[in-house]
Design an enzyme around this catalytic site. Structure first.
Site, PDB file in Angstrom:
ATOM      1  N   GLU A  67     -32.794 -20.551   7.713  1.00  0.00           N
ATOM      2  CA  GLU A  67     -31.451 -21.064   7.400  1.00  0.00           C
ATOM      3  C   GLU A  67     -30.765 -21.244   8.746  1.00  0.00           C
ATOM      4  OE1 GLU A  67     -30.468 -21.667   4.384  1.00  0.00           O
ATOM      5  OE2 GLU A  67     -32.120 -20.705   3.330  1.00  0.00           O
ATOM      6  N   CYS A 115     -21.608 -20.918   8.142  1.00  0.00           N
ATOM      7  CA  CYS A 115     -22.664 -21.936   8.203  1.00  0.00           C
ATOM      8  C   CYS A 115     -22.326 -23.127   7.314  1.00  0.00           C
ATOM      9  CB  CYS A 115     -23.991 -21.329   7.782  1.00  0.00           C
ATOM     10  SG  CYS A 115     -23.918 -20.510   6.182  1.00  0.00           S
TER      11      CYS A 115
END
Ligand code: NAP
Length: 522
Positions: A254, A293
Site C-alpha cells: 500500500e 494516504c
C-alpha cells in the site's frame, strides 16, 4: 527506551537508539532501538507458537479474540488519544480517526468471525466433476499459511495501521509480527502493551518490533507474508530483498497515491453537492495535517468554476486554525517529524515549478499557542495549475502534508479521465455529480486505475463520509503507483494469508476431509 515484544517477552534493543520527538515541541520523549535483537528467532517463535494456536481456533473463537482486543483498546481510549497528541502531533479529532478507526476495524472483523462460526478454513466453490465417474471430483480449499504475517506500517496511523492488518491475519489464523514506523512507534507499543496486559492472544500470536527493521526480512520463508504500507521507494527495496525474491514471499504493498476529486459539470454553485465538495476537499487537505494516504491531492473543476472555487476553498481553509493540537479549536496540528516537514517543504517547491500559490504560505504561517520556531508545522497550502496536462509534477509528486492542487478541466468526462489517469494508479478518487452518464463514463474511465471510487451525489450527500475513511467492508489499495496491493474488503482481505489449494480425489473422502473445520467462502 521503547521495548519490542518478541519471543513472548518485552525486550529493549542495545545502543543509543533513535530519538522520538513530540512533533508539537520538537522535544525528545523516547528512544527506539532494535540493535542486538534476534529477528530470526522472533519469527520462528511466531510460526511455532502463535500459528498452531490460532489455527486450532475456530473463526468464531478468533472473532471473539478480536472483539476482546477492540474492548481492551477502547478501555484505554483516552490514554491512547493523549499519546496520539504527544507522539504524533494529532489533534483530538485526528487521534480519534486513528484510534477509533483501529477499534472499529477490529470489531468489524470480530463480527465476521462470529458469522463464520465453527469453521477454521474456507472451502471455495462447489465440487467440479473431473471424469466420467461422479466420484472423481476437484475442490478448492483456502488454508491458513503456517508462517508469520510481517506487517510493516507507515508513521501516520500507528493504531489503525496496526489493527487493520492484524484483524485480518488473526481472523485468517496467521500470527502477526507488527513493525510500526519508528517515528510514531510509541503509540503502537502502548496499544500492543494493552493487549498483552489483558492476556487476550495466545502466546506467539502477536509480536512487535519497535524500531529499525534490521535484517528482519532476510529471515522470511515462503510461508510468511509481508504486508507493507509506506513509500514506493521502501516498497521497491522490500520487493528486491533477496530472501523475498528467492522464496516467492507474498508481498502486499500500500504505497503513495495522488488521489483526485472531480467536480462534475452538472454541479451548480450553492447546491448541496457543491457544498459537500468544498467541505470534503478542505477537510481532506487538513485532517491529520494532510498525512493521510487517501487525502485529496488533485482537485479537478470545470474551468468556468475555477475562480469561484479558489475563493470558496480559501474560505473553507481559513476555518481551520493551525497550532498546538492540545488547544481547543485547533484543527490542524504539526507534521509528524522534522524529516516529514522537510519533505513537505521540498515538495511544495517542486509543485511551484508548474503551479501558482492560491492560498496559504510557504512555512508555518500563523500558529495558535506555539512559540516561533517550535515544532514541525506547515500552513495548509492550496496551489493551482492552469495547464494541468503539462503540470507533470502535480501528477507525480505526492506531498504528504496539508497541500492540494486545483486544476481546471473542460467539463467533458474524457478530459477529466485523461487527467486523473496521469496519477498512474491511486487509492481513491471522488466524483461529485448527479449526472449518471458522467458518473458511468468516469467509472469505466478511471475505475481500472483505482482501488476505490467515491460517487458523491445529492441523494447520498447527507450520508457521505468522504473519501478519506477506509472502511473494513470495502477493499483498500490501488494499482500502479498506489502499490498494486489490496487489503480489507471484508473477507476478501483474508486471501492474503490463505493458500488456495486445489484438491482432487474421491468425493466422499474429500467431503469428509473438509467437513470438519469448513466455512463456505464462495
Ligand atoms: P516509509 O519511510 O516508506 O516507511 C514505512 C515503513 O517501512 C516504516 O515502518 C519503516 O520503518 C519501514 N522501512 C523502512 N525501510 C525499510 C526496509 N529497508 N525494510 C523494511 N522496512 C523498512 O514511509 P512513511 O514515511 O512511514 O509513510 C509515508 C508514506 O506512506 C507516504 O508515501 C504515504 O502515501 C504512504 N502511505 C500509504 C498508505 C496506503 O494505505 N496506501 C497508508 C499510509 C501511508 P522505520 O520507520 O523504522 O524506518
Amino acid at each position: 527506551m521503547l521495548k519490542s515484544y518478541i519471543n513472548g517477552t518485552w525486550v529493549a534493543g542495545e545502543g543509543e537508539g533513535t530519538p522520538l520527538m513530540n512533533p508539537t515541541t520538537g522535544v525528545e520523549f523516547a528512544r527506539a532501538s532494535t540493535q542486538g535483537l534476534d529477528f530470526s528467532s522472533a519469527l520462528q517463535y511466531a510460526r511455532e507458537k502463535g500459528g498452531p494456536a490460532l489455527r486450532a481456533m475456530t473463526f468464531a473463537e478468533r472473532g471473539a479474540m478480536l472483539q476482546k482486543m477492540a474492548e481492551s483498546l477502547h478501555a484505554r481510549r483516552e490514554e491512547l488519544l493523549a499519546l496520539g497528541t504527544q507522539s504524533c502531533g494529532n489533534t483530538r479529532g485526528d487521534a480519534k480517526f486513528d484510534v477509533d478507526g483501529g477499534i472499529s476495524t477490529l470489531s468489524a472483523y470480530a463480527r465476521m468471525g462470529e458469522e463464520l462460526g465453527d469453521g477454521k478454513f474456507f472451502v471455495d466453490g462447489d465440487p467440479i466433476r473431473l471424469s466420467r465417474s461422479p466420484r472423481f471430483v476437484g475442490r478448492h480449499v483456502q488454508l491458513p499459511l503456517t508462517g508469520a504475517a510481517i506487517h510493516i506500517n507507515a508513521y501516520n496511523f500507528p493504531v489503525w495501521g496496526f489493527a487493520e492488518k492484524a484483524a485480518v491475519s488473526l481472523l485468517a489464523g496467521v500470527p502477526v509480527v507488527t513493525k510500526p514506523a519508528t517515528s510514531t512507534a510509541a503509540l503502537t507499543v502502548r496499544a500492543v502493551e494493552c493487549l498483552v496486559e489483558d492476556g487476550i492472544l495466545p502466546d506467539g500470536a502477536i509480536s512487535l518490533i519497535a524500531g529499525s527493521p534490521g535484517d528482519l526480512l532476510n529471515h522470511c520463508t515462503g510461508q510468511d507474508v509481508v504486508a507493507f504500507t509506506g513509500s514506493a521507494s521502501t516498497a521497491a527495496r522490500i520487493r528486491a530483498t533477496p530472501s523475498v525474491l528467492e522464496k516467492s514471499v507474498r508481498v502486499n504493498v500500500e504505497a503513495d497515491s495522488l488521489n483526485a476529486a472531480v467536480l462534475g459539470p452538472d454541479i451548480k454553485p450553492g447546491s448541496p453537492v457543491w457544498d459537500l465538495f468544498l467541505a470534503e476537499v478542505a477537510r481532506d487537505m487538513t485532517q491529520k495535517a494532510g498525512q493521510k494516504c487517501t487525502a485529496i491531492r488533485r482537485i479537478f473543476v470545470p474551468e468556468e468554476h475555477l475562480e469561484t472555487i479558489k475563493v470558496a476553498l480559501a474560505d473553507e481553509m481559513d476555518r481551520n486554525a493551525v497550532g498546538n493540537p492540545e488547544v481547543r479549536g485547533v484543527r490542524v496540528g504539526p507534521l509528524a517529524s522534522a524529516p516529514q516537514l522537510e519533505d513537505v517543504q521540498k515538495g511544495i517547491i517542486e509543485l511551484l515549478t508548474c503551479c501558482e500559490l492560491v492560498h496559504g504560505v510557504q512555512g508555518p504561517g500563523e500558529l495558535r499557542e506555539i512559540t516561533e520556531g517550535q515544532g514541525y508545522f506547515h500552513a495548509p497550502v492550496l496551489l493551482c495549475a492552469l495547464d494541468p496536462h503539462a503540470a507533470t509534477a502535480v501528477h507525480e509528486r505526492e506531498v504528504f502534508g496539508p497541500v492540494s492542487t486545483l486544476m481546471p478541466y473542460s467539463g467533458e468526462a474524457q478530459d477529466a479521465i485523461d487527467l486523473v489517469r496521469k496519477g498512474e494508479g491511486g487509492l481513491v478518487t471522488s466524483v461529485y455529480s448527479n449526472d449518471r452518464d458522467f458518473a458511468e463514463a468516469m467509472m469505466f474511465g478511471i475505475g481500472p486505475f483505482h482501488g476505490r471510487l467515491n460517487f458523491a451525489s445529492a441523494k447520498v450527500a447527507e450520508h457521505s463520509m468522504g473519501p478519506g475513511t477506509v472502511l473494513p467492508s470495502l477493499a483498500h489499495g490501488g494499482p500502479g503507483r498506489a502499490g498494486g496491493g489490496e487489503e480489507l474488503g471484508g473477507l476478501r482481505g483474508l486471501s492474503l494469508y490463505l493458500q488456495r489449494t486445489a484438491i482432487q480425489g474421491d468425493d466422499p473422502m474429500l467431503t469428509q476431509m473438509i467437513t470438519s473445520g469448513t466455512s463456505q467462502n464462495s
